[in-house]
Design a protein around this motif. Structure first.
Motif, mmCIF file in Angstrom:
data_model
loop_
_atom_site.group_PDB
_atom_site.id
_atom_site.type_symbol
_atom_site.label_atom_id
_atom_site.label_comp_id
_atom_site.label_asym_id
_atom_site.label_seq_id
_atom_site.Cartn_x
_atom_site.Cartn_y
_atom_site.Cartn_z
ATOM 1 N N GLU A 1 0.823 -1.201 0.000
ATOM 2 C CA GLU A 1 0.000 0.000 0.000
ATOM 3 C C GLU A 1 0.858 1.252 0.000
ATOM 4 O OE1 GLU A 1 -2.211 -0.870 3.638
ATOM 5 O OE2 GLU A 1 -1.317 0.900 4.573
ATOM 6 N N ILE A 2 0.252 2.343 -0.445
ATOM 7 C CA ILE A 2 0.895 3.661 -0.469
ATOM 8 C C ILE A 2 -0.108 4.676 0.049
ATOM 9 C CG2 ILE A 2 1.811 5.516 -1.918
ATOM 10 C CD1 ILE A 2 2.670 3.368 -3.939
ATOM 11 N N LEU A 3 0.311 5.476 1.006
ATOM 12 C CA LEU A 3 -0.492 6.636 1.374
ATOM 13 C C LEU A 3 -0.098 7.773 0.442
ATOM 14 C CD1 LEU A 3 -2.492 8.079 3.285
ATOM 15 C CD2 LEU A 3 -0.482 8.861 4.563
ATOM 16 N N HIS A 4 -1.013 8.175 -0.437
ATOM 17 C CA HIS A 4 -0.694 9.271 -1.355
ATOM 18 C C HIS A 4 -0.657 10.601 -0.615
ATOM 19 C CE1 HIS A 4 -0.562 6.772 -4.851
ATOM 20 N NE2 HIS A 4 -1.816 6.378 -4.736
ATOM 21 N N ASN A 5 -1.601 10.829 0.286
ATOM 22 C CA ASN A 5 -1.557 12.021 1.148
ATOM 23 C C ASN A 5 -2.865 12.158 1.904
ATOM 24 O OD1 ASN A 5 -0.381 14.241 2.348
ATOM 25 N ND2 ASN A 5 -0.919 15.667 0.726
ATOM 26 N N ILE A 6 -2.820 12.936 2.979
ATOM 27 C CA ILE A 6 -4.012 13.434 3.674
ATOM 28 C C ILE A 6 -3.749 14.907 3.927
ATOM 29 C CG2 ILE A 6 -5.503 13.255 5.703
ATOM 30 C CD1 ILE A 6 -4.437 10.398 6.128
ATOM 31 N N ASP A 7 -4.469 15.780 3.232
ATOM 32 C CA ASP A 7 -4.221 17.220 3.310
ATOM 33 C C ASP A 7 -5.507 17.956 3.647
ATOM 34 O OD1 ASP A 7 -3.560 19.860 3.063
ATOM 35 O OD2 ASP A 7 -3.010 19.780 0.943
ATOM 36 N N PRO A 8 -5.713 18.322 4.907
ATOM 37 C CA PRO A 8 -6.952 19.006 5.296
ATOM 38 C C PRO A 8 -7.039 20.451 4.813
ATOM 39 C CG PRO A 8 -5.452 18.836 7.165
ATOM 40 C CD PRO A 8 -4.833 18.037 6.062
ATOM 41 N N LEU A 9 -5.936 21.000 4.277
ATOM 42 C CA LEU A 9 -5.943 22.394 3.817
ATOM 43 C C LEU A 9 -6.097 22.521 2.305
ATOM 44 C CD1 LEU A 9 -3.029 23.910 5.963
ATOM 45 C CD2 LEU A 9 -5.447 23.659 6.540
ATOM 46 N N PHE A 10 -6.224 21.410 1.613
ATOM 47 C CA PHE A 10 -6.170 21.426 0.152
ATOM 48 C C PHE A 10 -7.301 22.239 -0.466
ATOM 49 C CE2 PHE A 10 -7.431 19.671 -3.982
ATOM 50 C CZ PHE A 10 -6.225 19.677 -4.668
ATOM 51 N N VAL A 11 -6.936 23.129 -1.391
ATOM 52 C CA VAL A 11 -7.874 23.806 -2.290
ATOM 53 C C VAL A 11 -7.262 23.664 -3.680
ATOM 54 C CG1 VAL A 11 -8.946 25.971 -2.969
ATOM 55 C CG2 VAL A 11 -8.656 25.432 -0.547
ATOM 56 N N PRO A 12 -7.997 23.138 -4.653
ATOM 57 C CA PRO A 12 -7.389 22.893 -5.974
ATOM 58 C C PRO A 12 -6.915 24.170 -6.627
ATOM 59 C CG PRO A 12 -9.770 22.632 -6.082
ATOM 60 C CD PRO A 12 -9.420 22.773 -4.632
ATOM 61 N N MET A 13 -5.678 24.154 -7.081
ATOM 62 C CA MET A 13 -5.153 25.313 -7.796
ATOM 63 C C MET A 13 -5.851 25.454 -9.144
ATOM 64 S SD MET A 13 -1.080 25.290 -7.049
ATOM 65 C CE MET A 13 -0.928 26.948 -7.710
ATOM 66 N N TYR A 14 -5.922 26.688 -9.630
ATOM 67 C CA TYR A 14 -6.479 27.060 -10.924
ATOM 68 C C TYR A 14 -8.000 27.119 -10.940
ATOM 69 C CZ TYR A 14 -1.772 25.594 -12.151
ATOM 70 O OH TYR A 14 -0.414 25.425 -12.172
ATOM 71 N N TYR A 15 -8.651 26.684 -9.886
ATOM 72 C CA TYR A 15 -10.104 26.724 -9.850
ATOM 73 C C TYR A 15 -10.566 27.452 -8.601
ATOM 74 C CZ TYR A 15 -9.381 23.329 -13.474
ATOM 75 O OH TYR A 15 -8.949 22.711 -14.612
ATOM 76 N N LYS A 16 -11.665 28.183 -8.711
ATOM 77 C CA LYS A 16 -12.034 29.130 -7.670
ATOM 78 C C LYS A 16 -12.900 28.563 -6.557
ATOM 79 C CE LYS A 16 -11.631 33.422 -10.296
ATOM 80 N NZ LYS A 16 -12.352 34.605 -10.815
#
Length: 522
Positions: free
Chosen positions: A375-390
């Motif tokens: 298995e691989i943990l790709h990430n857990i990011d609670p602050l994520f907001v997609p770049m380039y989209y509003k």
């Protein structure tokens, strides 16, 4: 001569290496990291996926080595580099969110004993050429304080390929080029792929071959800005997409630079005892010429196009036939390089070494043994907001199996991949030279053909073995698999340290520091 003398001489030859006395028993290790190099941008993938990118020398190394075709990295540069250097997932270093910005008091935590520090303990001379991007606000965080004997390169990222000038916003601008002795701009005007290869050559030429060498070359190529000498991009003039045309030249220049580095190794008599590892740091940025077709997504996303990486290993120590038609399809992650390189170097971890998330894959690479990881943990990011989209679509917390599925996260377990929360750009982008690209470049709009609205669901499940392009979402068909993977996310999340993403500071302004990006906190 009596038997004792003969045995003594034989023993000395074995201990010191070959009869020449110059080659160490441990292999030289050269790790070459490309920047934003897309899955479909290396020649041996491009030829099958409508791409016109050419990498004849990289192809020749890969075809006589071990190609890693189930290899994963992180979707953006600082996290990938941190996992390479520390062997730890970014949830364990506070680097879950985005990159390390130039004006942040931020860096890969000092309680990690990094790969070059480990290798120095085992007798290696350690050198770095290229892009660091793991923090420099204090000198303690710089590469020359974290295990590298010598350093020449960028402390941040995104510089001009010729001038080394980079801006953080419109106001904070300066030159970014440093050595272990401080900032320099002696290479002003020389294309970075050329001078990085040249600097690597200087390191190789001056190396004392009685010791093994670890050389980390982290190219700026092929990250934006889109710049390359015209002689390299001219063969791609038939490509109408200007970014893709220039990108083709940037790829060609990097391919040539790698060739030049190997020629330096050959001239120094080191090539036959060198293990060369090539990797990208993340998927290609399709807005800046890169391409990941037929994979979904791009840099900055947890889709396969953001995290499935180009990688291979080359060296006589591998004893593979040339040409080699066998690929390695075992699951390998960028965090695995830390213990794998130590194993190849016959190097024990230093006392007090941080707990590792990476696995020793040396036997997987050397003997095609089964991967040590499932298995691989790709990430857990609670602050994520997609770049380039509003805007984001998942704002309400929905807890399932104890995990908040509005949080941006991804995990791979066996053949299954689970994504939660907002994922950002989710389309498949064909190489512009094959057809008119489906991607729309007006990043201020959501309602365009390139942003295919498939990621409405806060939980998505894919079987990567049978659906590597992530076209068939199956979470409703396999709820028990969803619950299993969510439970694994809960386990990982309990071990996560708080996200570190501090505000940017005016004190870091290069105008206050002689015009260079350099440490500003004493």
């Amino acid at each position: 001569m009596d038997l004792k003398c003969i045995l003594l001489i034989v023993g000395l030859v074995v201990f010191t290496g070959t009869a020449s006395g110059n080659k160490p028993a441990k292999p030289n290790i050269v790790f070459i990291l490309a920047d934003d190099f897309g899955f479909n941008d290396i020649g041996y993938h491009a030829v099958n996926h409508n791409s016109k990118m050419k990498t004849p020398f990289l192809d020749s190394l890969a075809m006589a080595g071990v190609r890693l075709e189930n290899y994963y990295v992180q979707p953006i540069c600082s996290p990938s580099r941190s996992q390479l250097m520390s062997g730890r997932y970014q949830i364990h270093t506070g680097l879950q969110h985005y990159i390390i910005e130039p004006r942040q008091r931020h860096g890969l935590p000092l309680d990690n004993i990094l790969l070059p520090e480990q290798l120095k303990r085992c007798g290696y001379n350690t050198h770095m050429v290229g892009k660091w991007h793991l923090g420099f606000f204090k000198e303690e965080y710089t590469p020359w304080k974290r295990g590298f004997d010598t350093y020449f390169g960028y402390l941040t990222g995104g510089e001009d390929y010729y001038t080394r000038y980079r801006c953080d916003g419109a106001k904070f601008c300066g030159y970014d080029m440093s050595t272990e002795g401080g900032p320099t701009n002696k290479t002003y005007g020389e294309y970075s792929a050329h001078f990085f290869a040249s600097k690597a050559g200087e390191v190789i030429k001056s190396h004392n071959t009685s010791n093994p060498m670890f050389l980390y070359v982290a190219f700026q190529s092929v990250h934006s800005p889109m710049q390359v000498p015209e002689s390299y991009s001219k063969p791609f003039a038939f490509i109408k997409d200007k970014n893709r045309q220039i990108y083709g030249g940037m790829v060609a220049a990097m391919d040539e630079a790698v060739k030049n580095i190997t020629e330096h190794l050959q001239a120094a008599g080191m090539w036959d005892n060198t293990l060369l590892i090539f990797s990208t740091d993340n998927g290609g940025q399709t807005l800046s010429g890169g391409n990941n077709w037929p994979l979904r997504g791009r840099k900055l996303t947890l889709w396969e196009g953001g995290v499935k990486g180009v990688g291979f290993v080359h060296g006589k120590i591998l004893n593979v036939p040339n040409p080699n038609v066998i690929t390695n399809n075992e699951l390998i992650h960028v965090s695995d390089w830390f213990p794998t390189i130590l194993s190849a170097a016959q190097c024990q971890k230093a006392p007090g070494t941080q707990s590792l998330d990476g696995y020793d894959q040396w036997n997987t690479i050397l003997k095609n043994a089964r991967s040590s990881r499932s298995e691989i943990l790709h990430n857990i990011d609670p602050l994520f907001v997609p770049m380039y989209y509003k805007k984001t679509k998942f704002t309400n917390s929905t807890v399932r199996m104890g995990f908040d599925t509005s949080v941006h996260a991804g995990i791979r377990v066996r053949d299954w991949k689970l994504l939660t929360g907002e994922q950002g750009m989710d389309s498949w982008v064909e190489p512009p030279e094959s057809h008119v690209s489906t991607e729309y470049h007006d990043v201020d709009q959501l309602d365009h053909p390139g942003y295919q609205m498939f990621n409405h669901k806060p939980v998505q499940l894919f079987n990567i073995k049978y659906d590597p392009e992530e076209r068939v979402e199956v979470s409703d068909l396999y709820p028990e698999i969803v619950d299993e993977l969510l439970a694994r996310l809960v386990v990982y999340n309990k071990t996560a340290v708080p996200v570190v993403f501090p505000p940017e500071e005016e004190e870091a302004d290069p105008a206050r520091l002689g015009g260079f990006w350099q440490p500003w906190v004493k």
